[in-house]
Scaffold this active site. Structure first.
Site, PDB file in Angstrom:
ATOM      1  N   PRO A 108       0.825  -1.210   0.000  1.00 58.44           N
ATOM      2  CA  PRO A 108       0.000   0.000   0.000  1.00 58.44           C
ATOM      3  C   PRO A 108       0.862   1.265   0.000  1.00 58.44           C
ATOM      4  CG  PRO A 108      -0.718  -1.535   1.707  1.00 58.44           C
ATOM      5  CD  PRO A 108       0.553  -2.076   1.160  1.00 58.44           C
ATOM      6  N   GLY A 112       3.406   3.621   5.375  1.00 55.64           N
ATOM      7  CA  GLY A 112       4.420   3.170   6.328  1.00 55.64           C
ATOM      8  C   GLY A 112       4.949   1.776   6.040  1.00 55.64           C
ATOM      9  N   LEU A 113       4.576   1.193   4.901  1.00 57.71           N
ATOM     10  CA  LEU A 113       5.067  -0.157   4.575  1.00 57.71           C
ATOM     11  C   LEU A 113       6.207  -0.123   3.555  1.00 57.71           C
ATOM     12  CD1 LEU A 113       1.783  -2.304   4.532  1.00 57.71           C
ATOM     13  CD2 LEU A 113       3.542  -2.206   6.275  1.00 57.71           C
ATOM     14  N   GLY A 114       6.696   1.057   3.267  1.00 57.49           N
ATOM     15  CA  GLY A 114       7.892   1.149   2.422  1.00 57.49           C
ATOM     16  C   GLY A 114       7.628   0.957   0.941  1.00 57.49           C
ATOM     17  N   SER A 115       6.465   1.421   0.474  1.00 57.71           N
ATOM     18  CA  SER A 115       6.101   1.157  -0.927  1.00 57.71           C
ATOM     19  C   SER A 115       7.127   1.730  -1.917  1.00 57.71           C
ATOM     20  CB  SER A 115       4.706   1.708  -1.238  1.00 57.71           C
ATOM     21  OG  SER A 115       4.693   3.101  -1.058  1.00 57.71           O
ATOM     22  N   ALA A 117      10.346   2.463  -1.528  1.00 59.25           N
ATOM     23  CA  ALA A 117      11.627   1.739  -1.500  1.00 59.25           C
ATOM     24  C   ALA A 117      11.462   0.337  -2.100  1.00 59.25           C
ATOM     25  CB  ALA A 117      12.149   1.649  -0.071  1.00 59.25           C
ATOM     26  N   ALA A 118      10.299  -0.273  -1.887  1.00 56.52           N
ATOM     27  CA  ALA A 118      10.084  -1.630  -2.424  1.00 56.52           C
ATOM     28  C   ALA A 118      10.059  -1.599  -3.953  1.00 56.52           C
ATOM     29  CB  ALA A 118       8.779  -2.214  -1.883  1.00 56.52           C
ATOM     30  N   ASP A 159      14.334   2.428   5.324  1.00 58.48           N
ATOM     31  CA  ASP A 159      13.452   1.677   4.415  1.00 58.48           C
ATOM     32  C   ASP A 159      14.257   0.932   3.353  1.00 58.48           C
ATOM     33  OD1 ASP A 159      11.431   2.876   5.828  1.00 58.48           O
ATOM     34  OD2 ASP A 159      10.253   3.425   4.054  1.00 58.48           O
TER      35      ASP A 159
HETATM   36  O1  PMV Z   1       6.622   6.075   6.709  1.00 58.78           O
HETATM   37  P1  PMV Z   1       7.789   5.196   6.490  1.00 58.78           P
HETATM   38  O2  PMV Z   1       7.558   3.795   6.795  1.00 58.78           O
HETATM   39  O3  PMV Z   1       8.514   5.427   5.226  1.00 58.78           O
HETATM   40  O4  PMV Z   1       8.787   5.508   7.693  1.00 58.78           O
HETATM   41  C1  PMV Z   1       9.552   6.571   7.790  1.00 58.78           C
HETATM   42  C2  PMV Z   1      10.381   6.425   9.000  1.00 58.78           C
HETATM   43  C3  PMV Z   1      10.807   7.749   9.563  1.00 58.78           C
HETATM   44  O5  PMV Z   1      11.670   7.457  10.653  1.00 58.78           O
HETATM   45  C4  PMV Z   1       9.609   8.525  10.069  1.00 58.78           C
HETATM   46  C5  PMV Z   1      11.529   8.580   8.519  1.00 58.78           C
HETATM   47  C6  PMV Z   1      12.893   8.066   8.144  1.00 58.78           C
HETATM   48  O6  PMV Z   1      13.447   8.579   7.156  1.00 58.78           O
HETATM   49  O7  PMV Z   1      13.440   7.198   8.832  1.00 58.78           O
END
Ligand code: PMV
Length: 320
Positions: A108, A112-115, A117-118, A159
């Site tokens: 998704p 916050g699941l790293g879409s 970067a994935a 990520d």
């Molecule tokens: O929202 P995500 O899963 O891409 O997480 C970001 C994590 C943070 O610590 C908020 C930002 C970062 O660059 O590490």
């Protein structure tokens, strides 16, 4: 001769401990989530090169976004175009021929699941196979980090690291990541608020709050870093059941930092009420996902409670 097609995948990820504090030099723990994944395919185009610049003969197709465009026409902040250009630069003076890079993903977006970067990790891997380049996990991660910078500005790098390594990692900005062993597997339920929340926004808000109240925020970051260190010890020591209180404390600190929201708090309370040993938001916050520590037996009940309380999706994953 490059292969006619090359396909590669990459998982999603969750942050178990340490989001936001990791941007300020504290350690964080993240693990891959294989139930969702991005897939990239590079297919050689069987056409004679038209004699135009190669960028006019390379196509990018983002299936989920229903977009197909030439590399030449990509916007300057397009992460897939950046990934492609970085890989073409790696290929140096190879004779390159036209191709299409196609990506699709079940991770998704903005949750916050790293879409991001994935998708870029899958693309870099497929392009490296296409170009006959053998890249280490560290090299893939470094390339994907450059694409992450386009989306987030100053990402910590967690990520791209966890996704490129495909293993649980203990991550500190500016240091070599430490993949770590999970002595005893444990289960996590992921609950999605359904609220899209760009990481860049919450990271920017934390930055402004930190600049206003540096001492208070530094103390919050340090407390979170301490939790991440303790959590690693518990996981390596085969005591994952002890992570619950650490997760609850981490969530409380994130609330104090101002990155939770009523929907996340509601799902956290819902998971705890249904028998989770601990729960917290995961990722940038203000929406996106939360995670709950559960026994295998409790997982279905916690997932059902989360759905009842507004989660648009739940995923049960084993960390091992
Ligand atoms: O929202 P995500 O899963 O891409 O997480 C970001 C994590 C943070 O610590 C908020 C930002 C970062 O660059 O590490």
């Amino acid at each position: 001769m490059t292969p006619a097609t090359a396909t590669a995948t990459a998982p999603g990820k969750i942050i178990l401990f340490g989001e936001h504090a990791v941007v300020y030099g504290q350690p964080a723990l993240a693990v891959p989530v294989t139930q969702v994944q991005a897939t990239a395919t590079v297919a050689r185009l069987e056409v004679a090169p038209l004699g135009q610049p190669l960028e006019a003969e390379i196509w990018i197709e983002a299936r989920d976004l229903r977009r197909r465009y030439r590399l030449r026409d990509a916007t300057p902040t397009d992460p897939l175009a950046a990934a492609t250009r970085l890989m073409l630069a790696q290929a140096e003076d190879q004779a390159l021929t036209p191709f299409t890079l196609t990506v699709r993903s079940t991770v998704p977006i903005a949750s916050g699941l790293g879409s991001g970067a994935a998708v870029c990790t899958a693309a870099v891997r497929a392009l490296s196979a296409h170009l006959g380049l053998a890249l280490s996990a560290a090299e893939v991660s470094a390339l994907v980090y450059k694409t992450e910078q386009l989306l987030h500005g100053t990402p910590s790098g967690i990520d791209n690291t966890v996704i490129a390594y495909g293993r649980p990692v203990y991550f500190m900005r500016g240091q070599a990541p430490e993949p770590f062993a999970v002595a005893r597997p444990f289960h996590i339920v992921i609950g999605d608020t359904g609220l899209a929340s760009p990481t860049k926004v919450s990271v920017g808000d934390v930055r402004r709050a930190y600049e206003k109240e540096p001492e208070r925020y530094t103390a919050l970051f340090q407390a979170i870093g301490g939790l991440a260190r303790q959590a690693r010890t518990r996981i390596e020591g085969g005591e994952p059941g002890q992570l619950g209180p650490l997760m609850n404390r981490n969530h409380a600190l994130l609330q104090e930092m101002g990155v939770s929201c009523p929907e996340l708090d509601r799902l956290v309370a819902s998971a705890l009420g249904a028998g989770a040993a601990g729960a917290k938001l995961s990722g940038g916050g203000r929406g996106g996902n939360m995670i709950a520590l559960v026994t295998a037996e409790a997982a279905p009940g916690v997932a059902a409670a989360l759905k009842q309380d507004g989660a648009v999706r739940t995923i049960v994953t084993e960390v091992s």
